[in-house]
Write an enzyme that holds these catalytic residues in place. Sequence first.
Site, PDB file in Angstrom:
ATOM      1  N   SER A  60       0.838  -1.199   0.000  1.00  0.00           N
ATOM      2  CA  SER A  60       0.000   0.000   0.000  1.00  0.00           C
ATOM      3  C   SER A  60       0.869   1.244   0.000  1.00  0.00           C
ATOM      4  CB  SER A  60      -0.851  -0.022   1.270  1.00  0.00           C
ATOM      5  OG  SER A  60      -1.440   1.232   1.491  1.00  0.00           O
ATOM      6  N   TYR A  74      -1.619  -1.125  10.805  1.00  0.00           N
ATOM      7  CA  TYR A  74      -1.877  -1.631   9.446  1.00  0.00           C
ATOM      8  C   TYR A  74      -0.682  -1.316   8.535  1.00  0.00           C
ATOM      9  CZ  TYR A  74      -3.568  -1.758   4.641  1.00  0.00           C
ATOM     10  OH  TYR A  74      -3.672  -1.987   3.295  1.00  0.00           O
ATOM     11  N   LYS A  99       2.211  -3.835   6.659  1.00  0.00           N
ATOM     12  CA  LYS A  99       2.579  -3.873   5.238  1.00  0.00           C
ATOM     13  C   LYS A  99       4.093  -3.681   5.076  1.00  0.00           C
ATOM     14  CE  LYS A  99      -1.375  -4.622   3.293  1.00  0.00           C
ATOM     15  NZ  LYS A  99      -1.643  -5.922   2.684  1.00  0.00           N
ATOM     16  N   LEU A 147     -13.754   6.818   1.052  1.00  0.00           N
ATOM     17  CA  LEU A 147     -14.546   7.872   0.419  1.00  0.00           C
ATOM     18  C   LEU A 147     -15.562   7.346  -0.602  1.00  0.00           C
ATOM     19  CD1 LEU A 147     -15.052  10.903  -0.030  1.00  0.00           C
ATOM     20  CD2 LEU A 147     -13.249  10.840  -1.773  1.00  0.00           C
ATOM     21  N   ASP A 168      -4.932  11.582   8.776  1.00  0.00           N
ATOM     22  CA  ASP A 168      -4.983  11.837   7.330  1.00  0.00           C
ATOM     23  C   ASP A 168      -3.864  12.782   6.898  1.00  0.00           C
ATOM     24  OD1 ASP A 168      -7.056  10.199   6.690  1.00  0.00           O
ATOM     25  OD2 ASP A 168      -8.521  11.790   6.289  1.00  0.00           O
TER      26      ASP A 168
HETATM   27  P1  NAD Z   1     -10.879  -7.221   0.829  1.00  0.00           P
HETATM   28  O1  NAD Z   1     -11.133  -7.267   2.285  1.00  0.00           O
HETATM   29  O2  NAD Z   1     -12.031  -6.995  -0.085  1.00  0.00           O
HETATM   30  O3  NAD Z   1     -10.150  -8.558   0.373  1.00  0.00           O
HETATM   31  C1  NAD Z   1      -9.313  -9.313   1.236  1.00  0.00           C
HETATM   32  C2  NAD Z   1      -9.775 -10.748   1.162  1.00  0.00           C
HETATM   33  O4  NAD Z   1      -8.960 -11.544   2.035  1.00  0.00           O
HETATM   34  C3  NAD Z   1     -11.229 -10.932   1.602  1.00  0.00           C
HETATM   35  O5  NAD Z   1     -11.917 -11.701   0.647  1.00  0.00           O
HETATM   36  C4  NAD Z   1     -11.115 -11.661   2.936  1.00  0.00           C
HETATM   37  O6  NAD Z   1     -12.236 -12.507   3.179  1.00  0.00           O
HETATM   38  C5  NAD Z   1      -9.816 -12.419   2.768  1.00  0.00           C
HETATM   39  N1  NAD Z   1      -9.124 -12.735   4.019  1.00  0.00           N
HETATM   40  C6  NAD Z   1      -8.922 -11.928   5.092  1.00  0.00           C
HETATM   41  N2  NAD Z   1      -8.229 -12.580   6.031  1.00  0.00           N
HETATM   42  C7  NAD Z   1      -7.980 -13.830   5.552  1.00  0.00           C
HETATM   43  C8  NAD Z   1      -7.319 -14.960   6.064  1.00  0.00           C
HETATM   44  N3  NAD Z   1      -6.761 -14.970   7.291  1.00  0.00           N
HETATM   45  N4  NAD Z   1      -7.251 -16.077   5.295  1.00  0.00           N
HETATM   46  C9  NAD Z   1      -7.818 -16.106   4.053  1.00  0.00           C
HETATM   47  N5  NAD Z   1      -8.476 -15.058   3.523  1.00  0.00           N
HETATM   48  C10 NAD Z   1      -8.547 -13.923   4.264  1.00  0.00           C
HETATM   49  O7  NAD Z   1      -9.739  -6.129   0.580  1.00  0.00           O
HETATM   50  P2  NAD Z   1      -9.158  -5.542  -0.775  1.00  0.00           P
HETATM   51  O8  NAD Z   1      -9.523  -4.118  -0.825  1.00  0.00           O
HETATM   52  O9  NAD Z   1      -9.504  -6.446  -1.900  1.00  0.00           O
HETATM   53  O10 NAD Z   1      -7.615  -5.621  -0.436  1.00  0.00           O
HETATM   54  C11 NAD Z   1      -6.791  -6.680  -0.869  1.00  0.00           C
HETATM   55  C12 NAD Z   1      -5.372  -6.437  -0.379  1.00  0.00           C
HETATM   56  O11 NAD Z   1      -4.926  -5.174  -0.866  1.00  0.00           O
HETATM   57  C13 NAD Z   1      -5.230  -6.376   1.137  1.00  0.00           C
HETATM   58  O12 NAD Z   1      -4.021  -7.013   1.480  1.00  0.00           O
HETATM   59  C14 NAD Z   1      -5.160  -4.895   1.424  1.00  0.00           C
HETATM   60  O13 NAD Z   1      -4.445  -4.619   2.592  1.00  0.00           O
HETATM   61  C15 NAD Z   1      -4.434  -4.380   0.196  1.00  0.00           C
HETATM   62  N6  NAD Z   1      -4.704  -2.962  -0.080  1.00  0.00           N
HETATM   63  C16 NAD Z   1      -5.995  -2.529  -0.225  1.00  0.00           C
HETATM   64  C17 NAD Z   1      -6.247  -1.183  -0.432  1.00  0.00           C
HETATM   65  C18 NAD Z   1      -7.664  -0.660  -0.555  1.00  0.00           C
HETATM   66  O14 NAD Z   1      -7.883   0.528  -0.357  1.00  0.00           O
HETATM   67  N7  NAD Z   1      -8.648  -1.503  -0.902  1.00  0.00           N
HETATM   68  C19 NAD Z   1      -5.190  -0.260  -0.529  1.00  0.00           C
HETATM   69  C20 NAD Z   1      -3.883  -0.743  -0.409  1.00  0.00           C
HETATM   70  C21 NAD Z   1      -3.653  -2.095  -0.178  1.00  0.00           C
HETATM   71  N1  UFG Z   2     -12.771  11.185   3.185  1.00  0.00           N
HETATM   72  C1  UFG Z   2     -13.810  12.052   3.517  1.00  0.00           C
HETATM   73  N2  UFG Z   2     -14.957  11.511   4.016  1.00  0.00           N
HETATM   74  C2  UFG Z   2     -15.125  10.158   4.176  1.00  0.00           C
HETATM   75  C3  UFG Z   2     -14.062   9.298   3.829  1.00  0.00           C
HETATM   76  C4  UFG Z   2     -12.893   9.843   3.347  1.00  0.00           C
HETATM   77  O1  UFG Z   2     -13.686  13.262   3.389  1.00  0.00           O
HETATM   78  O2  UFG Z   2     -16.198   9.746   4.650  1.00  0.00           O
HETATM   79  C5  UFG Z   2     -11.537  11.751   2.617  1.00  0.00           C
HETATM   80  C6  UFG Z   2     -10.301  11.490   3.445  1.00  0.00           C
HETATM   81  O3  UFG Z   2     -10.152  12.462   4.441  1.00  0.00           O
HETATM   82  C7  UFG Z   2      -9.201  11.522   2.366  1.00  0.00           C
HETATM   83  C8  UFG Z   2      -9.918  10.967   1.121  1.00  0.00           C
HETATM   84  O4  UFG Z   2     -11.311  11.141   1.370  1.00  0.00           O
HETATM   85  O5  UFG Z   2      -8.829  12.841   2.113  1.00  0.00           O
HETATM   86  C9  UFG Z   2      -9.646   9.494   0.854  1.00  0.00           C
HETATM   87  O6  UFG Z   2      -9.924   8.750   2.030  1.00  0.00           O
HETATM   88  P1  UFG Z   2     -10.053   7.157   2.025  1.00  0.00           P
HETATM   89  O7  UFG Z   2     -10.444   6.735   3.400  1.00  0.00           O
HETATM   90  O8  UFG Z   2     -10.900   6.718   0.899  1.00  0.00           O
HETATM   91  O9  UFG Z   2      -8.579   6.680   1.679  1.00  0.00           O
HETATM   92  P2  UFG Z   2      -7.209   6.973   2.440  1.00  0.00           P
HETATM   93  O10 UFG Z   2      -6.383   7.790   1.493  1.00  0.00           O
HETATM   94  O11 UFG Z   2      -7.397   7.502   3.786  1.00  0.00           O
HETATM   95  O12 UFG Z   2      -6.607   5.510   2.657  1.00  0.00           O
HETATM   96  C10 UFG Z   2      -6.619   4.504   1.678  1.00  0.00           C
HETATM   97  C11 UFG Z   2      -6.838   3.143   2.312  1.00  0.00           C
HETATM   98  C12 UFG Z   2      -5.683   2.763   3.176  1.00  0.00           C
HETATM   99  C13 UFG Z   2      -4.427   2.841   2.419  1.00  0.00           C
HETATM  100  C14 UFG Z   2      -4.260   4.194   1.809  1.00  0.00           C
HETATM  101  C15 UFG Z   2      -3.057   4.259   0.943  1.00  0.00           C
HETATM  102  O13 UFG Z   2      -8.008   3.172   3.091  1.00  0.00           O
HETATM  103  O14 UFG Z   2      -5.862   1.432   3.586  1.00  0.00           O
HETATM  104  O15 UFG Z   2      -5.396   4.513   1.010  1.00  0.00           O
HETATM  105  O16 UFG Z   2      -3.095   3.217   0.022  1.00  0.00           O
HETATM  106  F1  UFG Z   2      -3.383   2.587   3.217  1.00  0.00           F
END
Ligand code: NAD
Ligand code: UFG
Length: 337
Positions: A125, A149, A153, A200, A295
């Site tokens: 991430s 978190y 990572k 968001l 943030d």
């Molecule tokens: P998600 O929660 O939709 O997908 C994660 C999946 O892993 C889910 O299907 C969940 O059921 C499964 N899971 C959780 N714990 C498990 C375990 N112990 N064993 C087997 N399965 C398990 O999340 P996502 O948004 O698809 O994210 C996928 C990956 O990308 C994650 O590692 C997350 O940290 C990373 N990531 C996500 C974002 C984001 O904003 N979505 C940003 C940066 C990184």
């Molecule tokens: N925001 C609002 N209102 C909301 C939600 C978010 O104003 O209800 C704003 C936040 O303050 C930020 C922007 O929208 O300025 C984006 O916020 P998100 O929560 O959608 O995303 P973040 O950038 O905070 O974080 C995301 C993931 C994290 C990850 C990070 C970097 O949630 O897991 O991106 O990859 F680590």
Amino acid sequence: MSYVLLTGGAGYIGSHTALALLRAGEQVISFDNYSNSSPESLKRVEQLTGKSIIKIEGDVLDVEALAAVFAQYPVKAVVHFAGLKAVGESTQKPLWYYETNVGGTIKLCQVMAKFGVKNLVFSSSATVYGDAQNSPLPETTPTVAMNPYGQSKLMTEWVLQDLQHSDNSWNIAVLRYFNPVGADESGRIGEDPNGIPNNLMPFITQVAVGKRAELQIFGNDYPTVDGTGVRDYIHVTDLAAGHVAALQHLFTDPGFDSFNLGSGEGLSVLDIVTRFAAVNQVEVPYQFAARRPGDVARYFADPSKAKTLLNWQTEKTLDDIVRDSWNWQKNNPNGYN
Ligand code: NAD
Ligand code: UFG
């Protein structure tokens, strides 16, 4: 026949990547405990492609269940999505986050090594850049974690780097995602958060569909173009394509590498909200609220390394993002339920 194994394959990014891989001609296995997803997403991917996915319910902490997959199927590479991703929750339950995200990856790699499968793509991430001030951020930006978190990572990145250094038959691509948003253009699969969304875009779509009264915009006094936070939003279909490219890279240019997956463009919260309303012709009532603790004002990727080495860049526009996000939400007001 060999398979690409997706841990967490039923989740938001995993299901879109499964779709992209099947369309690229790969065979896919999903290994997921469904703690934050349901097998319905994978069934819909099968419907969209006319191809089947091997769906295994299991936990990445369960080495026997993992080993059983490698014993039964010839796996050529693993994309490791499975993990926990809620920043706030990670501060309440750090041990669970470290156990799942760091411990789960270690167990997975131990089983992979046992079966001689040493090709891995890992979901990291942009959170590893902490509160870096100098966007666009290249991969060489110093890393720092702001919460458990992010730390999980970062620790996992270190574990994987050390592993590859100890044994150069491992090929590992670490993908640092910026802000994944959007949904497949079919409107059949998308993001289905449990409870009140933290992020968001799902919050905006739930306001637009009438599930929540109004969006709170966290802060309008940041030193940004309009005072609201600036992020690099990446369409999940582009993100999925990045995984297909990274998998190919493991075989053509082996070793360890990290890549930013982002668009390279910073957009403010108001940019997103106003474009969402205009393109979709829906109301998104909002109110300015206090800044959300933790943030950062503004960050976005320098995605040039992925462009050069993976031959990948984002294709989708902001209009695609807001249209596809809304298409998914309005067709599935209750997600997969
Ligand atoms: P998600 O929660 O939709 O997908 C994660 C999946 O892993 C889910 O299907 C969940 O059921 C499964 N899971 C959780 N714990 C498990 C375990 N112990 N064993 C087997 N399965 C398990 O999340 P996502 O948004 O698809 O994210 C996928 C990956 O990308 C994650 O590692 C997350 O940290 C990373 N990531 C996500 C974002 C984001 O904003 N979505 C940003 C940066 C990184
Ligand atoms: N925001 C609002 N209102 C909301 C939600 C978010 O104003 O209800 C704003 C936040 O303050 C930020 C922007 O929208 O300025 C984006 O916020 P998100 O929560 O959608 O995303 P973040 O950038 O905070 O974080 C995301 C993931 C994290 C990850 C990070 C970097 O949630 O897991 O991106 O990859 F680590």
